[in-house]
Each structure stands twice: as structure tokens, then as C-alpha cells.
Design an enzyme around this catalytic site. Structure first.
Site, short mmCIF file in Angstrom:
data_model
loop_
_atom_site.label_atom_id
_atom_site.label_comp_id
_atom_site.label_asym_id
_atom_site.label_seq_id
_atom_site.Cartn_x
_atom_site.Cartn_y
_atom_site.Cartn_z
N SER A 1 0.84 -1.21 0.00
CA SER A 1 0.00 0.00 0.00
C SER A 1 0.88 1.26 0.00
O SER A 1 0.50 2.27 -0.61
CB SER A 1 -0.98 0.01 1.18
OG SER A 1 -0.33 0.32 2.39
N ILE B 1 19.08 -4.67 5.71
CA ILE B 1 19.93 -4.37 4.55
C ILE B 1 21.39 -4.58 4.96
O ILE B 1 21.84 -4.06 5.98
CB ILE B 1 19.71 -2.91 4.11
CG1 ILE B 1 18.25 -2.64 3.76
CG2 ILE B 1 20.64 -2.55 2.95
CD1 ILE B 1 17.75 -3.29 2.50
N HIS C 1 8.49 3.01 9.28
CA HIS C 1 8.24 2.02 10.33
C HIS C 1 7.00 2.44 11.13
O HIS C 1 6.87 3.62 11.48
CB HIS C 1 9.47 1.91 11.24
CG HIS C 1 9.32 0.85 12.27
ND1 HIS C 1 9.47 -0.50 11.99
CD2 HIS C 1 8.98 0.92 13.58
CE1 HIS C 1 9.26 -1.20 13.08
NE2 HIS C 1 8.94 -0.37 14.07
C1 GAR Z 1 3.94 -0.73 6.85
O1 GAR Z 1 3.11 -0.51 7.96
C2 GAR Z 1 5.39 -0.44 7.18
O2 GAR Z 1 5.53 0.63 8.05
C3 GAR Z 1 5.80 -1.73 7.83
O3 GAR Z 1 5.22 -2.71 7.01
C4 GAR Z 1 3.98 -2.22 6.51
C5 GAR Z 1 3.91 -2.46 5.02
O4 GAR Z 1 2.62 -2.13 4.53
N1 GAR Z 1 7.23 -1.85 7.90
C6 GAR Z 1 7.88 -2.41 8.91
O5 GAR Z 1 7.32 -2.93 9.86
C7 GAR Z 1 9.40 -2.36 8.80
N2 GAR Z 1 10.03 -2.78 10.01
P1 GAR Z 1 2.39 -2.06 2.95
O6 GAR Z 1 2.98 -3.33 2.34
O7 GAR Z 1 0.90 -2.00 2.78
O8 GAR Z 1 3.08 -0.82 2.43
#
Ligand code: GAR
Length: 186
Positions: A13, A93, A109
Site C-alpha cells: 500500500s 539491509i 516504520h
Molecule cells: C507498513 O506498515 C510499514 O511501516 C511496515 O510494514 C507495513 C507495510 O505495509 N514496515 C515495517 O514494519 C518495517 N520494520 P504495505 O505493504 O501495505 O506498504
């Protein structure tokens, strides 16, 4: 126009929000490539809809993390990518990418770092019964969600309602990432 790659492991998203902000002329960038470590992730479908090339590379098909990241690096170099934008990419990474992209990797995050780094930050926040959580955009270093912070925004937790809290966080993410990218991508 700044050439970027978006790395994602899940729904995508945030990828879609970034791409649509670019389409509206709100971010001066072009997503040259979506990189995923999960070939079945929904982000792959979203990228297809937007006609953006996808590099889907399973780490298990490589002998080492270095070899995996070298394969990614050569894709990035082919497209002359200048910045790496992590959007739900659930891996650390390594130096193979950190060295050539020093200070050019950004992450989002779903917590107010340094609280709740790592996986399931929203679940961690719910478990701790915090009343306010939020979203952080930061530069990526070798640690887990530890680099210098670029932007943060608070989100009020909907008591006991993970789904509603998650929705609120995602809405803020899409806005905050856009604002942070407008300021940082050069
Ligand atoms: C998001 O909430 C992002 O902040 C989190 O994964 C989700 C991805 O949502 N990232 C982490 O937790 C990184 N440590 P999306 O695939 O719908 O963009």
C-alpha cells in the site's frame, strides 16, 4: 527526476501511495523498479497494474546474503537507481547495498522509534497498551530500525482495536512518506 527503487515484502500500500503521489506530480521521482523478496506478495500485482518492472528474488535461491544482495545491486545499477525506498521490506539491509547507497536508503516504520523496532510494531504497541503510537521515516543503517530520523507523526491508539489502529497508521504512513520523500530525494 530522481530514479528510485521501492523494496517491499507485503501488500504494497505504501508503494502504491508513493506511485500515485508521483503520478499527481507531488514527488519528483520515478520508480524504476520494485524489488521484493516475496514473489507471491501482493505488491507484485500492484506494480503490474502501474506498469513498473519487478525484481522478485527469493533469498533462498542464493548461497548467501551477499550473493542475494549482489543480484539486487546489479538490477539497481542497470536502472541507474539513485535512492532505495523501503516500504514494508522485512529484511535487514547488508553492507553489499549499504556501502554503494550510503545515506540513500530510507525506511518507514509503524511506531514512534526507538519504541517497538522490528516485526509487528503495531502488535507490540497494542500489547503494551500504549495510548499513542505513530509512524517514523528514517535513514537506514546496519541496525534494525535504528538510523537517523527524518520525520515522525503520532497516531492515537483505538483502545483494544488493532484493525482500526492499523488503518489509522497506514493512512498517516501514506501522507508522511510522501512529505518525507519530497524533502529528501535529490
Ligand atoms: C507498513 O506498515 C510499514 O511501516 C511496515 O510494514 C507495513 C507495510 O505495509 N514496515 C515495517 O514494519 C518495517 N520494520 P504495505 O505493504 O501495505 O506498504
Amino acid at each position: 527526476i530522481v530514479s528510485i527503487a521501492v523494496f517491499a515484502s507485503g501488500s504494497g500500500s505504501n508503494f502504491q501511495a508513493i506511485q500515485e503521489a508521483i503520478e499527481r506530480g507531488e514527488i519528483n521521482a520515478k520508480i524504476e523498479l520494485v524489488v521484493t523478496d516475496k514473489p507471491g506478495a501482493y505488491v507484485v500485482e500492484r506494480a503490474k497494474v502501474k506498469n513498473i518492472p519487478v525484481a522478485a528474488l527469493s533469498p533462498k535461491n542464493f548461497d548467501s546474503k551477499v550473493a542475494y544482495e549482489q543480484a539486487i545491486l546489479s538490477k539497481l545499477q542497470e536502472c541507474e537507481v539513485k535512492w532505495i525506498v523501503l516500504a514494508g521490506y522485512m529484511r535487514l539491509i547488508g553492507n553489499t547495498l549499504l556501502d554503494p547507497y550510503a545515506s540513500k536508503i530510507i525506511n518507514i516504520h509503524p511506531s514512534l522509534l526507538p519504541s517497538f523496532p522490528g516485526k509487528d510494531a503495531i502488535g507490540q504497541a497494542m500489547d503494551h497498551r500504549v495510548k499513542v503510537t505513530g509512524v517514523t521515516v528514517h535513514y537506514v543503517d546496519a541496525g534494525m530500525d535504528t538510523g537517523p530520523i527524518i520525520a515522525q507523526r503520532a497516531v492515537t491508539v483505538v483502545d483494544g482495536d488493532r484493525e482500526a489502529t492499523e488503518q489509522a497508521i497506514h493512512a498517516i504512513e501514506h501522507e508522511l512518506y510522501k512529505e518525507a520523500l519530497q524533502k529528501t530525494l535529490t
